[in-house]
Motif scaffolding. Structure first.
Motif, PDB file in Angstrom:
ATOM      1  N   GLN A   1     -29.488  38.084 -79.821  1.00 50.97           N
ATOM      2  CA  GLN A   1     -28.427  38.448 -79.173  1.00 50.97           C
ATOM      3  C   GLN A   1     -28.400  38.397 -77.412  1.00 50.97           C
ATOM      4  O   GLN A   1     -27.563  38.062 -76.820  1.00 50.97           O
TER       5      GLN A   1
ATOM      6  N   ASP B   1     -26.135  36.471 -74.947  1.00 50.83           N
ATOM      7  CA  ASP B   1     -25.785  37.329 -73.992  1.00 50.83           C
ATOM      8  C   ASP B   1     -25.898  36.592 -72.517  1.00 50.83           C
ATOM      9  O   ASP B   1     -24.887  36.421 -71.595  1.00 50.83           O
ATOM     10  N   ARG B   2     -26.996  36.069 -72.310  1.00 52.59           N
ATOM     11  CA  ARG B   2     -27.524  35.357 -71.239  1.00 52.59           C
ATOM     12  C   ARG B   2     -26.829  33.815 -71.024  1.00 52.59           C
ATOM     13  O   ARG B   2     -26.463  33.583 -70.048  1.00 52.59           O
TER      14      ARG B   2
ATOM     15  N   LYS C   1     -24.008  33.010 -72.259  1.00 54.74           N
ATOM     16  CA  LYS C   1     -22.518  33.124 -71.860  1.00 54.74           C
ATOM     17  C   LYS C   1     -22.166  33.664 -70.542  1.00 54.74           C
ATOM     18  O   LYS C   1     -21.172  33.354 -69.836  1.00 54.74           O
ATOM     19  N   THR C   2     -23.310  34.222 -69.960  1.00 53.94           N
ATOM     20  CA  THR C   2     -22.765  34.585 -68.435  1.00 53.94           C
ATOM     21  C   THR C   2     -23.520  34.143 -67.603  1.00 53.94           C
ATOM     22  O   THR C   2     -23.307  33.938 -65.993  1.00 53.94           O
TER      23      THR C   2
ATOM     24  N   ALA D   1     -15.306  33.400 -67.222  1.00 51.51           N
ATOM     25  CA  ALA D   1     -16.233  33.980 -67.870  1.00 51.51           C
ATOM     26  C   ALA D   1     -15.390  35.268 -68.222  1.00 51.51           C
ATOM     27  O   ALA D   1     -14.580  35.760 -67.483  1.00 51.51           O
ATOM     28  N   ARG D   2     -15.648  35.914 -69.521  1.00 51.58           N
ATOM     29  CA  ARG D   2     -15.012  37.139 -70.196  1.00 51.58           C
ATOM     30  C   ARG D   2     -15.408  38.334 -69.450  1.00 51.58           C
ATOM     31  O   ARG D   2     -16.853  38.280 -69.722  1.00 51.58           O
TER      32      ARG D   2
ATOM     33  N   SER E   1     -15.696  41.023 -70.913  1.00 50.54           N
ATOM     34  CA  SER E   1     -16.484  41.635 -72.053  1.00 50.54           C
ATOM     35  C   SER E   1     -17.802  40.802 -72.219  1.00 50.54           C
ATOM     36  O   SER E   1     -18.800  41.710 -72.525  1.00 50.54           O
ATOM     37  N   ASP E   2     -18.170  39.737 -71.888  1.00 52.64           N
ATOM     38  CA  ASP E   2     -19.470  38.939 -72.018  1.00 52.64           C
ATOM     39  C   ASP E   2     -20.197  39.826 -70.855  1.00 52.64           C
ATOM     40  O   ASP E   2     -21.377  39.767 -70.993  1.00 52.64           O
TER      41      ASP E   2
ATOM     42  N   GLU F   1     -21.626  42.985 -71.923  1.00 49.30           N
ATOM     43  CA  GLU F   1     -22.541  42.873 -72.951  1.00 49.30           C
ATOM     44  C   GLU F   1     -23.909  42.722 -72.324  1.00 49.30           C
ATOM     45  O   GLU F   1     -24.839  43.398 -72.432  1.00 49.30           O
ATOM     46  N   MET F   2     -23.741  41.689 -71.230  1.00 49.57           N
ATOM     47  CA  MET F   2     -25.189  41.550 -70.438  1.00 49.57           C
ATOM     48  C   MET F   2     -25.410  42.742 -69.498  1.00 49.57           C
ATOM     49  O   MET F   2     -26.823  42.816 -69.648  1.00 49.57           O
TER      50      MET F   2
END
Length: 159
Positions: free
Chosen positions: A113, A117-118, A120-121, A145-146, A148-149, A152-153
């Motif tokens: 995960q 997460d990394r 995505k961001t 970028a969202r 929500s991402d 999470e990060m």
């Protein structure tokens, strides 16, 4: 435990079964966690017809290697695989494969995960979606970028 990282950015379709098989083989690792991401047909309120991912050769692979290295600092990992596809893709094509092995499931789940997460961001990929306009014609738009991402990060920074 033998540590092995496989980092690749490719234009060819992913072979999920082969990537999973390559993670196996560490007798000290009792856990394997993986994530496979695919092109979906809907995003941000619009029907998606396809996706094109761009990247910066050399810089992107270096970023992915750093993400794998940081995951190793946090958890006891045997093998880490990050394979990310670039170029034009259709709906249901696999975009990314992330797999990790570890002696225990908690570390494998968390590391998988964390890596996603990394990715995505932070990973330097640029996405352009083909979406249908009101007349049904395909137009392209850049994907931002969202929030929500990012949220999470931020959880990883707090913990």
């Amino acid at each position: 435990m033998k540590e092995v990282d496989r980092i690749e950015v490719c234009e060819t379709p992913l072979n999920v079964a082969a990537e999973y098989a390559a993670l196996q083989g560490n007798s000290g690792d009792g856990a394997c966690a993986l994530f496979v991401g695919s092109v979906r047909d809907f995003n941000a309120g619009r029907d998606v017809c396809g996706l094109n991912l761009e990247y910066y050769p050399g810089m992107t692979e270096k970023s992915l290697q750093g993400i794998a290295r940081d995951a190793r600092r946090r958890w006891p990992l045997g093998r880490v695989t990050i394979v990310h596809r670039v170029g034009p893709m259709q709906i249901n094509d696999e975009i990314v494969f992330v797999g990790v092995t570890s002696p225990h499931r908690q570390a494998a789940f968390a590391a998988c995960q964390y890596i996603m997460d990394r990715l995505k961001t932070e990973a330097p990929f640029w996405k352009r979606e083909a979406v249908a306009d009101q007349a049904g014609n395909a137009i392209e738009r850049w994907v931002e970028a969202r929030a929500s991402d990012v949220a999470e990060m931020e959880k990883w920074s707090a913990g």
